[in-house]
Design an enzyme around this catalytic site. Structure first.
Site, mmCIF file in Angstrom:
data_model
loop_
_atom_site.group_PDB
_atom_site.id
_atom_site.type_symbol
_atom_site.label_atom_id
_atom_site.label_comp_id
_atom_site.label_asym_id
_atom_site.label_seq_id
_atom_site.Cartn_x
_atom_site.Cartn_y
_atom_site.Cartn_z
ATOM 1 C CE LYS A 10 0.425 1.493 4.005
ATOM 2 N NZ LYS A 10 1.750 2.769 4.244
ATOM 3 N N PRO A 94 10.077 -4.618 0.069
ATOM 4 C CG PRO A 94 10.794 -2.247 -0.683
ATOM 5 C CD PRO A 94 9.631 -3.847 -0.494
ATOM 6 C CB VAL A 95 11.320 -6.172 5.887
ATOM 7 C CG1 VAL A 95 10.692 -7.246 5.417
ATOM 8 C CG2 VAL A 95 13.222 -5.511 5.772
ATOM 9 C CB ALA A 97 9.466 -0.342 2.723
ATOM 10 N N GLY A 98 7.949 1.301 5.260
ATOM 11 C CA GLY A 98 6.102 2.444 5.037
ATOM 12 C C GLY A 98 5.153 1.230 4.055
ATOM 13 C CG LEU A 99 6.351 0.556 0.029
ATOM 14 C CD1 LEU A 99 7.188 -0.641 -0.232
ATOM 15 C CD2 LEU A 99 5.474 1.418 -0.538
ATOM 16 N N GLY A 101 3.937 -4.120 3.848
ATOM 17 C CA GLY A 101 4.592 -5.476 3.255
ATOM 18 C C GLY A 101 3.981 -6.401 4.883
ATOM 19 N N GLY A 102 4.215 -6.310 5.757
ATOM 20 C CA GLY A 102 4.382 -7.261 7.320
ATOM 21 C C GLY A 102 2.222 -7.632 7.226
ATOM 22 C CB SER A 104 0.025 -6.752 2.837
ATOM 23 O OG SER A 104 -0.798 -7.238 2.012
ATOM 24 C CG ASP A 136 -0.938 0.138 8.260
ATOM 25 O OD1 ASP A 136 -1.472 1.403 8.154
ATOM 26 O OD2 ASP A 136 0.094 0.339 7.780
#
Length: 284
Positions: A10, A94-95, A97-99, A101-102, A104, A136
């Site tokens: 995200k 990437p971990v 990272a502000g995306l 990932g974990g 999701s 998130d």
């Protein structure tokens, strides 16, 4: 039986912090959407009552510290499931990272185990479970584009933004979300994003207005600690991205690009600056 789930990254088109709450959390207002960079999760039932996680990525925990493990344990305990599960995480996001990932991965694990164990849990219930794992996770359960309020769990689904390319670039640093929020002083924030104008841009599919109203109040905090983020933003703007913003607590910076002809130039220019660079589309 095997179940496969996609866990997309995200990005925050806006991230505003309104105030610090009495419970220690921050009251936020965020506009989030998903991009076509995704981890892939494979789940398979085990005869013995255990949770085993593997991954090709050598840099993530594969025990109780992993959010996918926590998601599997939560759903097993809450619904008294006595079977075990083997989960393989094929990591692409990437971990730190502000995306998300974990988050999701955790959401994909909840969705996948709901199918694998035929639990018939509704999306609303899955989002409630997700709240227990992280702010998130509820958004990642259903994805799409949404305004998130509260501490991120109050979701209002909205239309997708106008379709465009998204260039993601992560400098070679990891950022702790709790550290960034810990250093944020909500009452000192001077420039709040104009969320109303951003939402208008999305409704009207107005790409230019969207780019003008990207905003993230955590940028200032992260940039003070990690000046690489500012450098990366400057490089991306110089290379011609239409709208540039840090996602989440960082350090990933994204650029929205309307013309495909610009994408290769921006991508190649950033590759000279950092290793983790991706050119993807919005998931609409």
């Amino acid at each position: 039986m095997k179940i496969y789930e996609k866990a997309p990254a995200k990005i925050n088109l806006s991230l505003d912090v309104l105030y610090k709450r009495d419970d220690g959390y921050h009251e936020v207002e965020m506009v989030m959407t998903m991009v076509d960079l995704a981890d892939r999760i494979e789940m398979q039932e085990l005869p013995r009552d255990t949770i085993i996680i593997s991954s090709q990525a050598g840099y993530i925990p594969l025990d109780e510290k992993n959010l996918a493990f926590q998601a599997a344990k939560l759903i097993k305990d809450r619904y008294e499931v006595k079977q075990g599960v083997y989960i393989h995480l094929d990591k692409k996001i990437p971990v730190a990272a502000g995306l998300a990932g974990g988050s999701s991965d955790a959401a994909a694990t909840l969705r996948g185990l709901n199918k694998l164990w035929r639990l018939n849990i509704s999306n609303e219930e899955l989002k409630k479970l997700g709240e227990e794992l992280g702010s998130d996770v509820p958004f990642c359960v259903t994805g799409g584009t949404a305004v998130a309020r509260g501490r991120g769990e109050k979701l209002e689904a909205i239309d997708s933004p106008p379709q465009c390319w998204v260039i993601l670039a992560k400098p070679a640093i990891n950022v702790s979300t709790s550290e960034i929020y810990g250093k944020l002083v909500a009452r000192d924030i001077q420039n709040h994003p104009n969320t109303a104008l951003l939402l208008q841009a999305i409704r009207e599919k107005n790409f230019e207005l969207l780019c003008e109203n990207l905003g993230n109040v955590l940028e200032e905090v992260t940039i003070k600690l990690y000046p690489e983020v500012r450098q990366l933003k400057d490089v991306m703007q110089r290379l011609g991205a239409d709208g540039v913003l840090m996602s989440g607590s960082g350090p990933t910076v994204f650029g929205l690009v309307s013309k495909e002809s610009k994408v290769a130039r921006i991508f190649n220019g950033l590759r000279g600056f950092c290793k983790d660079v991706y050119a993807v589309r919005l998931l609409t």
